[in-house]
Write an enzyme that holds these catalytic residues in place. Structure first.
Site, PDB file in Angstrom:
ATOM      1  N   TRP A   1      35.765  39.351  48.340  1.00  0.00           N
ATOM      2  CA  TRP A   1      36.051  38.486  47.180  1.00  0.00           C
ATOM      3  C   TRP A   1      37.545  38.510  46.866  1.00  0.00           C
ATOM      4  O   TRP A   1      38.146  37.489  46.526  1.00  0.00           O
ATOM      5  CB  TRP A   1      35.289  38.975  45.931  1.00  0.00           C
ATOM      6  CG  TRP A   1      33.901  38.427  45.798  1.00  0.00           C
ATOM      7  CD1 TRP A   1      32.734  39.095  45.996  1.00  0.00           C
ATOM      8  CD2 TRP A   1      33.534  37.080  45.390  1.00  0.00           C
ATOM      9  NE1 TRP A   1      31.667  38.263  45.755  1.00  0.00           N
ATOM     10  CE2 TRP A   1      32.131  37.025  45.379  1.00  0.00           C
ATOM     11  CE3 TRP A   1      34.265  35.943  45.050  1.00  0.00           C
ATOM     12  CZ2 TRP A   1      31.424  35.879  45.034  1.00  0.00           C
ATOM     13  CZ3 TRP A   1      33.567  34.792  44.708  1.00  0.00           C
ATOM     14  CH2 TRP A   1      32.172  34.775  44.707  1.00  0.00           C
TER      15      TRP A   1
ATOM     16  N   TRP B   1      39.080  27.919  29.175  1.00  0.00           N
ATOM     17  CA  TRP B   1      39.110  29.164  29.961  1.00  0.00           C
ATOM     18  C   TRP B   1      40.511  29.732  30.077  1.00  0.00           C
ATOM     19  O   TRP B   1      40.693  30.939  30.219  1.00  0.00           O
ATOM     20  CB  TRP B   1      38.493  28.960  31.346  1.00  0.00           C
ATOM     21  CG  TRP B   1      39.166  27.905  32.204  1.00  0.00           C
ATOM     22  CD1 TRP B   1      38.845  26.588  32.273  1.00  0.00           C
ATOM     23  CD2 TRP B   1      40.276  28.086  33.105  1.00  0.00           C
ATOM     24  NE1 TRP B   1      39.680  25.934  33.163  1.00  0.00           N
ATOM     25  CE2 TRP B   1      40.557  26.837  33.683  1.00  0.00           C
ATOM     26  CE3 TRP B   1      41.049  29.188  33.478  1.00  0.00           C
ATOM     27  CZ2 TRP B   1      41.583  26.645  34.616  1.00  0.00           C
ATOM     28  CZ3 TRP B   1      42.067  29.007  34.405  1.00  0.00           C
ATOM     29  CH2 TRP B   1      42.326  27.747  34.957  1.00  0.00           C
TER      30      TRP B   1
ATOM     31  N   TRP C   1      37.731  33.631  35.981  1.00  0.00           N
ATOM     32  CA  TRP C   1      37.652  32.727  34.815  1.00  0.00           C
ATOM     33  C   TRP C   1      37.166  31.341  35.217  1.00  0.00           C
ATOM     34  O   TRP C   1      36.358  30.737  34.525  1.00  0.00           O
ATOM     35  CB  TRP C   1      39.002  32.662  34.086  1.00  0.00           C
ATOM     36  CG  TRP C   1      39.081  33.777  33.099  1.00  0.00           C
ATOM     37  CD1 TRP C   1      39.667  34.997  33.279  1.00  0.00           C
ATOM     38  CD2 TRP C   1      38.465  33.810  31.805  1.00  0.00           C
ATOM     39  NE1 TRP C   1      39.457  35.773  32.185  1.00  0.00           N
ATOM     40  CE2 TRP C   1      38.743  35.082  31.259  1.00  0.00           C
ATOM     41  CE3 TRP C   1      37.724  32.908  31.054  1.00  0.00           C
ATOM     42  CZ2 TRP C   1      38.287  35.456  29.985  1.00  0.00           C
ATOM     43  CZ3 TRP C   1      37.274  33.273  29.790  1.00  0.00           C
ATOM     44  CH2 TRP C   1      37.550  34.530  29.270  1.00  0.00           C
TER      45      TRP C   1
ATOM     46  N   TRP D   1      37.212  20.759  24.972  1.00  0.00           N
ATOM     47  CA  TRP D   1      37.115  22.103  24.382  1.00  0.00           C
ATOM     48  C   TRP D   1      37.222  22.022  22.862  1.00  0.00           C
ATOM     49  O   TRP D   1      37.931  21.158  22.347  1.00  0.00           O
ATOM     50  CB  TRP D   1      38.231  23.004  24.913  1.00  0.00           C
ATOM     51  CG  TRP D   1      38.287  23.117  26.405  1.00  0.00           C
ATOM     52  CD1 TRP D   1      39.244  22.602  27.227  1.00  0.00           C
ATOM     53  CD2 TRP D   1      37.347  23.783  27.262  1.00  0.00           C
ATOM     54  NE1 TRP D   1      38.960  22.900  28.544  1.00  0.00           N
ATOM     55  CE2 TRP D   1      37.803  23.624  28.591  1.00  0.00           C
ATOM     56  CE3 TRP D   1      36.159  24.506  27.039  1.00  0.00           C
ATOM     57  CZ2 TRP D   1      37.130  24.149  29.693  1.00  0.00           C
ATOM     58  CZ3 TRP D   1      35.491  25.031  28.134  1.00  0.00           C
ATOM     59  CH2 TRP D   1      35.971  24.853  29.444  1.00  0.00           C
TER      60      TRP D   1
ATOM     61  N   GLU E   1      32.899  43.194  48.186  1.00  0.00           N
ATOM     62  CA  GLU E   1      33.739  42.993  46.994  1.00  0.00           C
ATOM     63  C   GLU E   1      35.199  42.851  47.402  1.00  0.00           C
ATOM     64  O   GLU E   1      35.958  42.097  46.795  1.00  0.00           O
ATOM     65  CB  GLU E   1      33.580  44.155  46.006  1.00  0.00           C
ATOM     66  CG  GLU E   1      32.226  44.203  45.330  1.00  0.00           C
ATOM     67  CD  GLU E   1      31.812  42.867  44.717  1.00  0.00           C
ATOM     68  OE1 GLU E   1      32.565  42.321  43.908  1.00  0.00           O
ATOM     69  OE2 GLU E   1      30.724  42.373  45.079  1.00  0.00           O
TER      70      GLU E   1
ATOM     71  N   ASN F   1      32.961  44.717  35.548  1.00  0.00           N
ATOM     72  CA  ASN F   1      32.870  43.365  36.100  1.00  0.00           C
ATOM     73  C   ASN F   1      31.739  42.538  35.496  1.00  0.00           C
ATOM     74  O   ASN F   1      31.922  41.370  35.150  1.00  0.00           O
ATOM     75  CB  ASN F   1      32.709  43.439  37.615  1.00  0.00           C
ATOM     76  CG  ASN F   1      32.554  42.067  38.227  1.00  0.00           C
ATOM     77  OD1 ASN F   1      33.445  41.232  38.114  1.00  0.00           O
ATOM     78  ND2 ASN F   1      31.405  41.797  38.830  1.00  0.00           N
TER      79      ASN F   1
HETATM   80  P1  FAD Z   1      34.673  47.736  42.192  1.00  0.00           P
HETATM   81  O1  FAD Z   1      33.353  47.165  41.868  1.00  0.00           O
HETATM   82  O2  FAD Z   1      34.734  49.172  42.514  1.00  0.00           O
HETATM   83  O3  FAD Z   1      35.254  46.867  43.379  1.00  0.00           O
HETATM   84  C1  FAD Z   1      36.239  47.357  44.290  1.00  0.00           C
HETATM   85  C2  FAD Z   1      37.401  46.411  44.346  1.00  0.00           C
HETATM   86  O4  FAD Z   1      36.990  45.147  44.853  1.00  0.00           O
HETATM   87  C3  FAD Z   1      38.021  46.102  43.002  1.00  0.00           C
HETATM   88  O5  FAD Z   1      38.908  47.116  42.613  1.00  0.00           O
HETATM   89  C4  FAD Z   1      38.706  44.770  43.267  1.00  0.00           C
HETATM   90  O6  FAD Z   1      39.953  44.945  43.893  1.00  0.00           O
HETATM   91  C5  FAD Z   1      37.761  44.113  44.258  1.00  0.00           C
HETATM   92  N1  FAD Z   1      36.873  43.213  43.529  1.00  0.00           N
HETATM   93  C6  FAD Z   1      35.658  43.496  43.014  1.00  0.00           C
HETATM   94  N2  FAD Z   1      35.112  42.395  42.470  1.00  0.00           N
HETATM   95  C7  FAD Z   1      35.996  41.396  42.629  1.00  0.00           C
HETATM   96  C8  FAD Z   1      36.020  40.017  42.283  1.00  0.00           C
HETATM   97  N3  FAD Z   1      34.999  39.416  41.668  1.00  0.00           N
HETATM   98  N4  FAD Z   1      37.113  39.302  42.576  1.00  0.00           N
HETATM   99  C9  FAD Z   1      38.159  39.863  43.235  1.00  0.00           C
HETATM  100  N5  FAD Z   1      38.190  41.161  43.584  1.00  0.00           N
HETATM  101  C10 FAD Z   1      37.132  41.913  43.293  1.00  0.00           C
HETATM  102  N6  FAD Z   1      39.860  41.907  39.300  1.00  0.00           N
HETATM  103  C11 FAD Z   1      41.124  42.315  39.379  1.00  0.00           C
HETATM  104  O7  FAD Z   1      41.467  43.129  40.251  1.00  0.00           O
HETATM  105  N7  FAD Z   1      42.079  41.841  38.501  1.00  0.00           N
HETATM  106  C12 FAD Z   1      41.766  40.944  37.527  1.00  0.00           C
HETATM  107  O8  FAD Z   1      42.650  40.519  36.776  1.00  0.00           O
HETATM  108  C13 FAD Z   1      40.413  40.521  37.410  1.00  0.00           C
HETATM  109  N8  FAD Z   1      40.039  39.667  36.424  1.00  0.00           N
HETATM  110  C14 FAD Z   1      38.725  39.253  36.357  1.00  0.00           C
HETATM  111  C15 FAD Z   1      38.357  38.333  35.354  1.00  0.00           C
HETATM  112  C16 FAD Z   1      37.046  37.871  35.270  1.00  0.00           C
HETATM  113  C17 FAD Z   1      36.676  36.885  34.206  1.00  0.00           C
HETATM  114  C18 FAD Z   1      36.096  38.361  36.187  1.00  0.00           C
HETATM  115  C19 FAD Z   1      34.668  37.889  36.103  1.00  0.00           C
HETATM  116  C20 FAD Z   1      36.444  39.266  37.174  1.00  0.00           C
HETATM  117  C21 FAD Z   1      37.764  39.728  37.279  1.00  0.00           C
HETATM  118  N9  FAD Z   1      38.157  40.650  38.267  1.00  0.00           N
HETATM  119  C22 FAD Z   1      39.459  41.042  38.346  1.00  0.00           C
HETATM  120  C23 FAD Z   1      37.199  41.110  39.294  1.00  0.00           C
HETATM  121  C24 FAD Z   1      36.454  42.426  38.950  1.00  0.00           C
HETATM  122  O9  FAD Z   1      35.917  42.345  37.668  1.00  0.00           O
HETATM  123  C25 FAD Z   1      37.356  43.655  39.030  1.00  0.00           C
HETATM  124  O10 FAD Z   1      38.027  43.682  40.264  1.00  0.00           O
HETATM  125  C26 FAD Z   1      36.556  44.941  38.892  1.00  0.00           C
HETATM  126  O11 FAD Z   1      35.860  44.958  37.678  1.00  0.00           O
HETATM  127  C27 FAD Z   1      37.497  46.134  38.960  1.00  0.00           C
HETATM  128  O12 FAD Z   1      36.799  47.322  38.792  1.00  0.00           O
HETATM  129  P2  FAD Z   1      36.515  48.296  40.020  1.00  0.00           P
HETATM  130  O13 FAD Z   1      37.793  48.626  40.697  1.00  0.00           O
HETATM  131  O14 FAD Z   1      35.705  49.421  39.497  1.00  0.00           O
HETATM  132  O15 FAD Z   1      35.643  47.371  40.965  1.00  0.00           O
END
Ligand code: FAD
Length: 439
Positions: A265, A346, A369, A293, A262, A328
């Site tokens: 990502w 979007w 997005w 759209w 993650e 997420n």
């Molecule tokens: P965990 O599952 O504990 O993951 C640990 C860390 O990994 C996160 O804190 C984050 O830094 C990183 N991470 C995890 N998944 C992703 C991902 N898909 N993309 C990039 N980094 C990731 N994340 C943001 O930090 N800021 C945003 O503005 C953001 N907007 C999002 C919008 C959409 C439409 C989607 C689908 C995802 C978005 N994410 C965003 C990615 C992800 O949803 C969040 O990072 C995550 O939900 C944060 O919760 P957590 O810290 O418990 O994640």
């Protein structure tokens, strides 16, 4: 005119790296040979753009700045905090201090790059240097490229290469503590209150920054179920640098590959934004800018408020509105629903998330997005449309998450679905087909 402080100094400029320990730019500043004055600027341009004066991000930053100030006082120095447009602030600082160099950490957003270029030019006119370092990612810029030397646009091969390249070298902490004696000795400098900055506290606790052992053991099994506390909620700490990515990635590497991935990502979307800055305003795949759209304002409003009649979508939007964070899996479902079921651009959804998310980060939000819209890197084929009912059955089988955020679910008070799934799915596929054919 002589400067109030004639001692030559280096500044360390804090931005998204609000900590003393293991901070790359700070480490280099402390080894520069000049006494170091740490600086933080509340950027007026950004603050002016925030309509809601109860802003969790600003409150978090303010708390982090106060916390750093406590640490700085313990070692006999002080954080210099200013409010204003960064270039104006630097014009003042150049009059107040004999600045030899400014150290900082890279920021990959377009606004930040332009800001840093302007500050670099100003400093250079005044005989001072600007040095920036990689700190918020494990790999950035051109460190992970394809065999032909271009940036990756698909996650899986990027991730493979990322893991392949990862050695302990990239995860090593910067031992800033060893050099604390090199800070400029100053009396305590004042910090504006949140109210003086024009904001009010939301006064809700923020998630802690320790990684729970349970999480590292069970992340893979629990991370997709929004009713469980199955993810780290570290996103706000990663966003503002109150934890070090190297420290976290080290733990992840030892304990949980899925969690580490993650973080890959996160690096991936930073490098997408860095290499393809057009994504900030346009589809990564330009032809997706031609999707016709529907953009119905009233439908957008229902989505924002969590009144679509699809319980998992409504639960997600209400979670976002109430606590400034959404799981997420549900971010993916709500985003897909807006783009595909309602055929709303979007960018509208992206902007709404940007306003509400406490962990808002342009790169990850934009990446998420564009992934949902199918317009981005790594996109699934556009004809794959999430079915929100099936998603709810699979990821919230007992409806616990839904009932937590939509208490009227299963009662007569709950709204009817605003759009029928099969019709919406077909309509989305037709519209995408039409848009792409026109490209
Ligand atoms: P965990 O599952 O504990 O993951 C640990 C860390 O990994 C996160 O804190 C984050 O830094 C990183 N991470 C995890 N998944 C992703 C991902 N898909 N993309 C990039 N980094 C990731 N994340 C943001 O930090 N800021 C945003 O503005 C953001 N907007 C999002 C919008 C959409 C439409 C989607 C689908 C995802 C978005 N994410 C965003 C990615 C992800 O949803 C969040 O990072 C995550 O939900 C944060 O919760 P957590 O810290 O418990 O994640």
């Amino acid at each position: 005119m002589s400067k109030p402080s004639s001692e030559p100094v280096a500044l360390f400029w804090y931005r998204r790296d609000l900590r003393l320990n293991d901070n790359a730019g700070l480490y280099h500043a402390l080894r520069s040979g000049f006494p170091v004055l740490p600086v933080f600027i509340f950027d007026q341009t950004i603050l002016d753009a925030l309509d809601d004066k109860h802003d969790r991000r600003l409150e978090f930053i303010h708390n982090a700045v106060l916390e750093m100030q406590r640490e700085f006082r313990e070692i006999g120095t002080s954080l210099l905090v200013r409010y204003g447009k960064p270039l104006d602030v630097y014009r003042d600082l150049l009059k107040e201090f004999d600045i030899q160099a400014v150290y900082t950490n890279y920021d990959y957003e377009v606004y930040a790059k332009d800001r840093d270029k302007a500050v670099t030019d100003l400093l250079s006119e005044n005989g001072a240097e600007f040095h920036a370092y990689k700190d918020q990612t494990i790999f950035d810029r051109d460190e992970i490229l394809t065999g032909s030397g271009s940036p990756y646009t698909v996650f899986t091969p990027y991730s493979r290469n990322w893991h392949h390249k990862l050695t302990d070298f990239y995860l090593k902490s910067y031992p800033t503590k060893k050099y604390y004696a090199n800070f400029l000795k100053t009396a305590a400098l004042p910090i504006p209150t949140l109210e003086e900055l024009g904001f009010k506290p939301v006064n809700e606790p923020f998630p802690g920054k320790t990684v729970r052992a349970f999480l590292l053991d069970h992340y893979k099994e629990t991370r997709d179920f929004p009713a469980l506390k199955g993810t780290s909620e570290l996103s706000i700490h990663l966003r503002f640098g109150t934890i070090s990515i190297r420290e976290l990635a080290r733990k992840a590497k030892e304990h949980n590959f899925t969690f580490l991935n993650e973080l890959v990502w996160r690096d991936f979307y930073f490098q997408v934004l860095d290499h393809f800055p057009h994504v900030e305003k346009h589809s990564f795949r330009r032809e997706y800018d031609r999707i016709p759209w529907r953009n119905h304002e009233d439908e957008f409003q229902r989505w924002c408020e969590g009144r679509t009649g699809y319980p998992i979508v409504d639960a997600g939007m209400r979670q976002l509105n109430e606590i400034g964070w959404m799981h997420n899996r549900v971010r993916m479902i709500t985003a897909s629903f807006l783009c595909k079921h309602l055929l709303i651009d979007w960018r509208w959804g992206e902007a709404y998330f940007a306003k509400k998310l406490r962990d808002y980060d342009l790169s990850a939000n934009n990446g998420g997005w564009q992934w949902a819209a199918g317009s981005g890197t790594d996109a699934a084929p556009y004809f794959r449309v999430f079915n929100p009912t099936l998603q709810a059955q699979k990821f919230d089988p007992k409806g616990e998450y839904i009932r937590r955020w939509v208490p009227e679910f299963n009662s007569l008070d709950y709204v009817e679905p605003m759009v029928e799934h099969t019709m919406a799915r077909n309509r989305a596929i037709e519209s995408y087909k039409k848009g792409l054919a026109a490209a």
